[in-house]
Design a protein around this motif. Structure first.
Motif, PDB file in Angstrom:
ATOM      1  N   VAL A  13       0.864  -1.185   0.000  1.00  0.00           N
ATOM      2  CA  VAL A  13       0.000   0.000   0.000  1.00  0.00           C
ATOM      3  C   VAL A  13       0.903   1.238   0.000  1.00  0.00           C
ATOM      4  N   SER A  15       1.660   5.521  -0.470  1.00  0.00           N
ATOM      5  CA  SER A  15       1.034   6.817  -0.149  1.00  0.00           C
ATOM      6  C   SER A  15       0.359   7.351  -1.418  1.00  0.00           C
ATOM      7  N   ASP A  16      -0.627   8.240  -1.214  1.00  0.00           N
ATOM      8  CA  ASP A  16      -1.289   8.849  -2.370  1.00  0.00           C
ATOM      9  C   ASP A  16      -0.272   9.574  -3.244  1.00  0.00           C
ATOM     10  N   GLU A  17       0.708  10.206  -2.596  1.00  0.00           N
ATOM     11  CA  GLU A  17       1.741  10.948  -3.341  1.00  0.00           C
ATOM     12  C   GLU A  17       2.524   9.999  -4.243  1.00  0.00           C
ATOM     13  N   GLN A  18       2.840   8.829  -3.683  1.00  0.00           N
ATOM     14  CA  GLN A  18       3.613   7.859  -4.457  1.00  0.00           C
ATOM     15  C   GLN A  18       2.786   7.332  -5.639  1.00  0.00           C
ATOM     16  N   LEU A  19       1.500   7.062  -5.366  1.00  0.00           N
ATOM     17  CA  LEU A  19       0.606   6.608  -6.454  1.00  0.00           C
ATOM     18  C   LEU A  19       0.548   7.651  -7.564  1.00  0.00           C
ATOM     19  N   LEU A  20       0.438   8.908  -7.121  1.00  0.00           N
ATOM     20  CA  LEU A  20       0.344  10.010  -8.077  1.00  0.00           C
ATOM     21  C   LEU A  20       1.613  10.090  -8.910  1.00  0.00           C
ATOM     22  N   GLU A  21       2.736   9.982  -8.233  1.00  0.00           N
ATOM     23  CA  GLU A  21       4.009  10.088  -8.949  1.00  0.00           C
ATOM     24  C   GLU A  21       4.178   8.912  -9.925  1.00  0.00           C
ATOM     25  N   SER A  23       1.863   7.038 -11.343  1.00  0.00           N
ATOM     26  CA  SER A  23       0.930   7.080 -12.476  1.00  0.00           C
ATOM     27  C   SER A  23       1.318   8.177 -13.461  1.00  0.00           C
TER      28      SER A  23
END
Ligand code: IYR
Length: 220
Positions: A13, A15-21, A23
């Protein structure tokens, strides 16, 4: 309990920041992909092509049948045969079989009946769909064959790009000459032919834009 084995599977799982980066990075990388029509003959290691094919073969498929065969052509003699057969068909397409609207729609892409890339590129990958599998006991059904092979082709094109190479999604029509030249078994039909390699030094691509998000998506 299923009589077939299952194994645990999870993803870390993030962080949202990591997902954003992640994608965004992948989108930006894929957005640099272009279909190329001018290839260099610079050699590419065979193992790179093997990895690309292995990646394509990770695509999902109906009932996990993986109903595809990738034929990799590097022999100059075979490439020549394929070019001659493809140009013969395309000659007829561009000078009679294709509608005026179709010809007009292709104008921005600068295509014509000449296909030198079929000899210039170090590799051609012909993608075959397997309408059914041949087993010693007889035919075995495959499912969602067109969709499955389409998905594998997408993985293939993305893997070629990610490796640092270019491809052309070429669909000579009709392309049954590939089944004959490559002597494929009767359950296989050619669906795509991709020259793969580096672009030539003079390579140019049409100055065309991709549709924006709003035009290709609807949210509910
Ligand atoms: N098969 C032909 C014509 C062609 C058709 C479409 I649709 C394209 O996007 C590009 C080309 C050719 O390869 O030239």
């Amino acid at each position: 309990m299923s009589k077939y084995p299952f194994i645990p599977h999870s993803r870390p799982v993030l962080s949202d920041e990591q997902l954003l980066e992640n994608s965004k990075t992948f989108y930006e990388e894929m957005d640099t992909r272009r279909t190329v029509r001018h290839f260099s003959s610079r050699p590419v290691p065979k193992e790179v092509i093997e990895n690309i094919i292995k990646t394509a073969s990770t695509a999902p498929s109906g009932a996990h049948k993986q109903p595809w065969t990738f034929a990799i052509i590097s022999s100059p003699d075979m490439k020549r045969k394929i070019r001659i057969a493809a140009e013969k068909e395309e000659q007829e397409n561009y000078h009679g079989r294709m509608s005026e609207e179709w010809i007009r729609d292709l104008e921005p892409l600068g295509t014509d009946e000449h296909k030198p890339f079929l000899e210039d590129a170090p590799y051609l990958i012909a993608v075959f769909k397997k309408a059914y599998d041949i087993h010693p006991e007889g035919k075995r059904k495959n499912y969602y064959v067109n969709e499955s092979v389409g998905l594998a082709a997408v993985f293939l094109i993305a893997a070629i790009h990610q490796a640092g190479l270019c491809s052309l999604t070429h669909t000579p029509s009709p392309m049954n000459f590939l089944e004959q030249i490559l002597e494929r078994p009767k359950n296989e039909r050619a669906i795509l032919l991709l020259p793969v390699g580096y672009p030539s030094e003079e390579a140019v691509v049409p100055d065309i834009q991709r549709k924006p998000l709003e035009e290709v998506s609807v949210w509910y």
